[in-house]
Design a protein around this motif. Structure first.
Motif: not given
Ligand code: FES
Length: 449
Positions: A397-408, A436-438
């Motif tokens: 994960y990176s942003c944990r706010v649903g914007t970076c897409g890393i947690c797909m 996953a973060c959302q």
């Molecule tokens: S951690 Fe960035 S979208 Fe989920």
């Protein structure tokens, strides 16, 4: 007169040969021309949000010894670079550390080989840092404070938090020359000179960093619109970038800085006192109802500011907000918050892991992780990422706010809701991928992780 081939005279044959050679030469020149035009079109094709190809590079940008990449050219032209949407990860070297206030330091990072920084970004985006601290991997995100027009380095300004593992690590242990693991850029809290003809930037405490990035960038771009820079801090000595803003304000007729302090009893402070109130905003920004407004700080401060903006007639779709310290979607620490809505700001991601965790409602479902073979209860307010972390399932994960897409991650069974899906391309969603973060669910899930 002699008779040549096909009973034509040598004069005719010579003339025809010359004409054929001329024709072939013309075709060759045309072919080379078309190839060059094609290459030029390829270089200047704007990124999806871009518009002004071929504009002059920003004032003050150092000339590059290499031909500019398409992304660098896009930045110079004020376009949205493609790479700003592509996650990058790697190592950057600490080139310098500057003390801004008693508890805020700026870290200047550069490419270890001395090249340009290996990614481009938009003003307002952030980077995620990971480090091994006390035997565990800690990831925290910090907004970039330097301008994207600066290609030689990137800077973050970090507030030291007593309970923040990463901020204490950066302040207390990191030195010039050290490598840092970085990924990004991420985030949609951005503003470029093409987005509006004026901008109001309202920040509290360390929430000033994206605003400083935007202001530095707009200065580099010779932005002609009005920039209203409103800031609140606890005390004058906590006012990060105060000297630079003073300097910029003297140079730029379109930059209007107004600041307010919660407590100026120990300092000679000529400005306003108290929280960022409706009256303070109305005094500082004429005609605010027609302007685009960006707000950054902890949620309590932002909610108070948003309520004031709505009362002043700003349409909600003109207000863009980014919270610091709420990356997990839970209440940020409030113990240090001063009264009146102005904060002791928690920086993005800082303290999140250490924040007091509110008790989750009893789980009514469970999530099965097929790769790791683990199954864990899933509370209705819990994200798939949080459930994974609870049992040691590794989801990046990176942003944990649903914007970076890393947690797909792929969802194999069940259905989820996601508050924010900015980082999830539609084609991925159609294939059953979730963030996953959302992702939350009141039913059981099967996730490939
Ligand atoms: S951690 Fe960035 S979208 Fe989920």
């Amino acid at each position: 007169m002699g008779v040549g081939l096909w009973r034509l005279s040598w004069y005719h044959l010579t003339t025809m040969t010359f004409l054929v050679a001329f024709l072939l030469g013309a075709l060759l020149i045309q072919y080379v021309r078309m190839r060059r035009v094609g290459e030029l079109v390829e270089r200047l094709t704007p990124a999806p949000h871009g518009s002004v190809a071929g504009a002059a590079p920003p004032a003050g940008e150092p000339p590059s010894p290499k031909p500019p990449s398409r992304d660098v050219a896009a930045h110079a032209a004020g376009e949205t670079p493609e790479a700003a949407k592509r996650p990058w990860s790697g190592s950057l070297r600490v080139a310098a550390v500057f003390t801004e206030t008693p508890n805020v330091k700026t870290f200047r990072l550069e490419d270890p080989q001395g090249d340009d920084i290996p990614f481009t970004f938009l003003p307002g985006q952030f980077l995620t840092f990971s480090a091994e601290i006390d035997g565990r991997t800690v990831r925290r995100s910090y907004t970039i404070a330097s301008a994207p027009t600066q290609r030689g380095y990137v800077e973050i300004a970090v507030k030291r938090e007593e309970q923040g593992a990463e901020s204490r690590f950066l302040h207390d242990q990191v030195a010039v020359g050290d490598p840092l693991r970085v990924s990004g850029p991420s985030g949609a809290f951005t503003f470029t000179d093409k987005d509006a003809d004026s901008i109001v930037l309202i920040s509290g405490g360390i929430g000033i960093t994206p605003m400083m990035c935007v202001t530095r960038y707009l200065n580099d771009r010779s932005y002609l619109g009005d920039i209203f820079f409103l800031h609140g801090a606890r005390r004058p000595e906590d006012f990060v970038f105060r000297e630079e803003l003073d300097y910029l304000q003297k140079r730029l007729a379109n930059l209007h800085v107004a600041a307010t302090m919660m407590d100026a009893s120990q300092a000679n402070w000529p400005g306003a006192l108290g929280p960022i109130s409706k009256e303070f905003i109305a005094r500082a920004v004429p005609g605010i109802a027609r302007r685009r407004v960006h707000v950054c700080g902890p949620p309590a401060m932002m909610e108070a500011v948003k309520a004031s903006l709505l009362e002043l007639g700003v349409a909600s779709d003109k207000i863009k907000m980014e919270a610091f310290g709420a990356a997990r979607g839970r209440a940020p620490p409030t113990a240090e918050q001063p009264p009146g809505g102005l904060e002791l700001p928690a920086q993005r991601g800082t303290n999140v892991a250490d924040a007091p965790q509110t008790a989750l409602p009893a789980a009514t479902a469970q999530v099965e992780f097929t790769v790791s073979g683990k199954t864990v209860p899933l509370g209705p307010d819990q994200t798939v990422l949080e459930a994974a972390e609870a049992v040691g399932v590794d989801i990046d994960y990176s942003c944990r706010v649903g914007t970076c897409g890393i947690c797909m991650v792929p969802l194999k069974a069940g259905a989820v809701t996601m508050d924010v899906e900015d980082g999830l391309p539609l084609e991925e969603k159609a294939k059953g991928i979730i963030l996953a973060c959302q992702a939350k669910s009141i039913g059981s899930l099967v996730v490939e992780a």
